[in-house]
Enzyme design. Structure first.
Site, PDB file in Angstrom:
ATOM      1  N   LEU A  62       0.875  -1.127  -0.031  1.00 27.67           N
ATOM      2  CA  LEU A  62      -0.072   0.085  -0.092  1.00 27.67           C
ATOM      3  C   LEU A  62       0.801   1.396  -0.104  1.00 27.67           C
ATOM      4  O   LEU A  62       0.432   2.432  -0.616  1.00 27.67           O
ATOM      5  CB  LEU A  62      -0.930  -0.150   1.135  1.00 27.67           C
ATOM      6  CG  LEU A  62      -0.993   1.255   1.988  1.00 27.67           C
ATOM      7  CD1 LEU A  62      -2.040   1.905   1.367  1.00 27.67           C
ATOM      8  CD2 LEU A  62      -1.263   0.810   3.505  1.00 27.67           C
TER       9      LEU A  62
ATOM     10  N   ARG B 212      -9.023   0.282  -2.932  1.00 35.30           N
ATOM     11  CA  ARG B 212      -8.302  -0.892  -3.009  1.00 35.30           C
ATOM     12  C   ARG B 212      -8.494  -1.685  -1.519  1.00 35.30           C
ATOM     13  O   ARG B 212      -8.651  -2.885  -1.685  1.00 35.30           O
ATOM     14  CB  ARG B 212      -6.793  -0.367  -2.981  1.00 35.30           C
ATOM     15  CG  ARG B 212      -5.656  -1.586  -3.071  1.00 35.30           C
ATOM     16  CD  ARG B 212      -4.281  -0.869  -3.000  1.00 35.30           C
ATOM     17  NE  ARG B 212      -3.237  -1.938  -3.184  1.00 35.30           N
ATOM     18  CZ  ARG B 212      -2.692  -2.445  -2.116  1.00 35.30           C
ATOM     19  NH1 ARG B 212      -2.878  -1.879  -0.912  1.00 35.30           N
ATOM     20  NH2 ARG B 212      -1.647  -3.271  -2.409  1.00 35.30           N
TER      21      ARG B 212
ATOM     22  N   HIS C 197      -1.129 -10.544  -1.345  1.00 36.10           N
ATOM     23  CA  HIS C 197      -0.076 -10.764  -2.378  1.00 36.10           C
ATOM     24  C   HIS C 197      -0.176 -12.094  -2.637  1.00 36.10           C
ATOM     25  O   HIS C 197       1.145 -13.160  -2.928  1.00 36.10           O
ATOM     26  CB  HIS C 197       1.136 -10.353  -1.715  1.00 36.10           C
ATOM     27  CG  HIS C 197       1.230  -9.064  -1.602  1.00 36.10           C
ATOM     28  ND1 HIS C 197       1.144  -8.111  -2.675  1.00 36.10           N
ATOM     29  CD2 HIS C 197       1.187  -8.182  -0.588  1.00 36.10           C
ATOM     30  CE1 HIS C 197       1.223  -6.737  -2.233  1.00 36.10           C
ATOM     31  NE2 HIS C 197       0.984  -6.735  -0.988  1.00 36.10           N
TER      32      HIS C 197
ATOM     33  N   GLN D 260       0.406  -5.845  -8.458  1.00 34.92           N
ATOM     34  CA  GLN D 260       1.144  -5.924  -7.110  1.00 34.92           C
ATOM     35  C   GLN D 260       0.173  -6.759  -6.335  1.00 34.92           C
ATOM     36  O   GLN D 260       0.591  -7.053  -5.168  1.00 34.92           O
ATOM     37  CB  GLN D 260       1.222  -4.495  -6.828  1.00 34.92           C
ATOM     38  CG  GLN D 260       2.215  -4.470  -5.714  1.00 34.92           C
ATOM     39  CD  GLN D 260       1.634  -3.204  -4.501  1.00 34.92           C
ATOM     40  OE1 GLN D 260       0.595  -3.667  -3.921  1.00 34.92           O
ATOM     41  NE2 GLN D 260       2.426  -1.995  -4.230  1.00 34.92           N
TER      42      GLN D 260
END
Length: 326
Positions: free
Chosen positions: A111, A135, A215, A264
């Site tokens: 972030l 997000r 992730h 990402q």
């Protein structure tokens, strides 16, 4: 004479630029109830930015930062804009306290990369705030749609952890610093991953208290919405190199920033690679901005010989400004 004066001016100027400085911005997990409160009480700039953020988002994020409750602050859709905001405020206050502040690169953990882009003028402050809020919402939804988990593995190198990931069917999530790697995936596979890591010689392997498998491919549902949110904001050429979590190198240019930020979400964070690339590019001073000192801790394990400063509260702001103004 003019000649000697100009030579003298050049040499002191060169001296000042010999110290290459990078700004580092914290990622999720750095949040704590009360963060930014002492800054807002003392500095009108901080108070004004908290107010601006509340207005931009349409709800009282500042109140959640200052007073919690903790279960609200840790929610991904609050934690992400909160950490982005406090990192941004820390930078603005450091600029006030140290007007000669110049920096040559920026990076942020996950972030934090959005704050790093805002610091390099590639993204507007309020655009960034709204995008990270979105997000956070999207990642919260992805967490709720899957039972994901994460585990920290201490004392194994990347190759050994890759083998563990294959054995347990989980993903590499964060390559933070030597000997500290985080893996991510289905919650029920975390115990197996920890067991495999210990069997491979890890000093420690512990499940982390997180909402989901950040992730990892389990975050894929968040990508389309993030791409949509990024398409609505202007992304400009960064004023200094901004190092990407996905590649471990500086972003190639404005044209690829959005795609890389979308990637990402499911890619491993190559944090150590980012720091090593900056060191290779001549950076010798790092300033961590925002809540906590996690990145300072990683820096010590990557290279103890470098200058690391931080701004998280009034005390650290004063110390860092003093070091820069010396």
């Amino acid at each position: 004479s003019f000649v000697s004066f100009s030579t003298h001016f050049r040499s002191t100027d060169t001296l000042r630029h010999m110290v290459k400085t990078a700004l580092l911005f914290a990622g999720q997990g750095a949040q704590f109830v009360g963060m930014g409160k002492d800054l807002a009480e003392v500095h009108p700039t901080a108070k004004a930015l908290f107010d601006r953020a509340d207005e931009a988002l349409g709800y009282g994020l500042s109140g959640i930062c200052f007073s919690g409750p903790e279960e609200e602050l840790v929610r991904t859709e609050h934690a992400q804009p909160a950490i982005y905001l406090v990192g941004w405020i820390a930078l603005q206050l450091l600029r006030e306290q140290s007007p000669s502040l110049a920096f040559d690169a920026t990076a942020g953990l996950s972030l934090g990369e959005f704050t790093a882009l805002a610091a390099a003028d590639a993204l507007g402050f309020e655009d960034g705030l709204r995008v990270v809020r979105r997000r956070g919402e999207l990642m919260q939804e992805a967490c709720e749609a899957s039972a994901g988990g994460m585990a920290a593995i201490v004392g194994l190198d990347e190759e050994a952890v890759r083998v563990v990931c294959e054995q347990a069917d989980v993903s590499l999530a964060n390559l933070n610093c030597p000997g500290q790697i985080v893996v991510s995936g289905d919650a029920e596979k975390m115990d197996a991953a920890c067991e495999a890591a210990k069997a491979a010689g890890a000093k420690r392997a512990i499940s982390l208290p997180v909402a989901g498998a950040y992730h990892s491919p389990l975050m894929q549902p968040a990508q389309a919405g993030l791409a949509e949110a990024l398409a609505k904001v202007e992304l400009r050429e960064p004023s200094v190199p901004v190092y990407s979590n996905v590649t471990g190198q500086a972003h190639a240019g404005a044209g690829t920033i959005a795609d890389t930020l979308v990637e990402q979400v499911t890619s491993p964070v190559k944090w150590e690679a980012c720091i090593r690339a900056m060191i290779a590019d001549g950076v010798t001073r790092f300033i961590e901005l925002g809540p906590g000192t996690a990145l300072t801790g990683f820096m010590r394990r990557i290279d103890r010989g470098l200058e690391v400063l931080n701004v998280a509260d009034n005390e650290s702001l004063a110390k860092t400004a003093e070091a820069l103004n010396a």
